[in-house]
Design an enzyme around this catalytic site. Structure first.
Site, PDB file in Angstrom:
ATOM      1  N   TYR A   1      50.255 -10.411  -0.408  1.00 50.66           N
ATOM      2  CA  TYR A   1      51.486  -9.842   0.148  1.00 50.66           C
ATOM      3  C   TYR A   1      52.709 -10.477  -0.494  1.00 50.66           C
ATOM      4  O   TYR A   1      53.631  -9.779  -0.932  1.00 50.66           O
ATOM      5  CB  TYR A   1      51.497 -10.029   1.667  1.00 50.66           C
ATOM      6  CG  TYR A   1      52.668  -9.372   2.350  1.00 50.66           C
ATOM      7  CD1 TYR A   1      52.752  -7.987   2.454  1.00 50.66           C
ATOM      8  CD2 TYR A   1      53.698 -10.135   2.888  1.00 50.66           C
ATOM      9  CE1 TYR A   1      53.818  -7.377   3.079  1.00 50.66           C
ATOM     10  CE2 TYR A   1      54.783  -9.528   3.515  1.00 50.66           C
ATOM     11  CZ  TYR A   1      54.830  -8.159   3.606  1.00 50.66           C
ATOM     12  OH  TYR A   1      55.897  -7.560   4.217  1.00 50.66           O
TER      13      TYR A   1
ATOM     14  N   LYS B   1      55.781  -8.911  -3.026  1.00 48.51           N
ATOM     15  CA  LYS B   1      57.209  -9.068  -2.718  1.00 48.51           C
ATOM     16  C   LYS B   1      57.935  -9.800  -3.847  1.00 48.51           C
ATOM     17  O   LYS B   1      59.080  -9.481  -4.165  1.00 48.51           O
ATOM     18  CB  LYS B   1      57.401  -9.797  -1.390  1.00 48.51           C
ATOM     19  CG  LYS B   1      56.913  -9.002  -0.189  1.00 48.51           C
ATOM     20  CD  LYS B   1      57.682  -7.704  -0.052  1.00 48.51           C
ATOM     21  CE  LYS B   1      57.322  -6.984   1.218  1.00 48.51           C
ATOM     22  NZ  LYS B   1      58.181  -5.831   1.474  1.00 48.51           N
TER      23      LYS B   1
ATOM     24  N   VAL C   1      62.878  -9.914  11.649  1.00 50.56           N
ATOM     25  CA  VAL C   1      63.618  -8.770  12.188  1.00 50.56           C
ATOM     26  C   VAL C   1      62.705  -8.069  13.187  1.00 50.56           C
ATOM     27  O   VAL C   1      61.573  -7.709  12.863  1.00 50.56           O
ATOM     28  CB  VAL C   1      64.026  -7.768  11.084  1.00 50.56           C
ATOM     29  CG1 VAL C   1      64.827  -6.616  11.676  1.00 50.56           C
ATOM     30  CG2 VAL C   1      64.808  -8.463   9.984  1.00 50.56           C
TER      31      VAL C   1
END
Length: 122
Positions: A15, A19, A48
């Site tokens: 992951y 990114k 978030v």
């Protein structure tokens, strides 16, 4: 792209690698477009609160634990950053905005769950 384009952590190799690739693409695009009026900005937020955790865990109670006792960023915080970037004068390019929730210091390892006080009483 989020913080994972700037940080890495155990268990997140694939992951985080994707990114980091997005971050490299963004930087290279900025280089490629330097001779044009096109500006390239990365918005790299930390924690978030969105529906992502609900989808990831498939369980609302597990998703709620992600944000337990911390005041996370919300969609409006990110929208505010986008407004800021897009309203700079034409000669100003914001390369990257890296933002965290106040009690977050790393994408995964430094999250202090201080609740509503954010640690003000400590």
């Amino acid at each position: 792209q989020g913080l994972r384009g700037h940080e890495a952590y155990q268990g997140g190799s694939a992951y985080c690698a994707t990114k980091h690739a997005v971050n490299a693409f963004t930087i290279a695009s900025r280089h490629d477009l330097a001779g044009t009026p096109i500006r390239v900005t990365a918005i790299s937020p930390g924690m978030v609160e969105t529906d992502f955790s609900k989808v990831r865990f498939g369980d609302e109670s597990k998703a709620a634990k992600v944000y337990e006792n911390i005041i996370p960023l919300v969609a409006e915080d990110i929208a505010d950053q986008i407004v800021y970037v897009t309203t700079r004068p034409r000669h100003v390019q914001i390369a990257d905005i890296i933002s965290y929730a106040t009690n977050q210091g790393h994408a995964k390892y430094v999250i202090e769950r201080q609740g509503q006080s954010m640690g003000a009483g400590n």
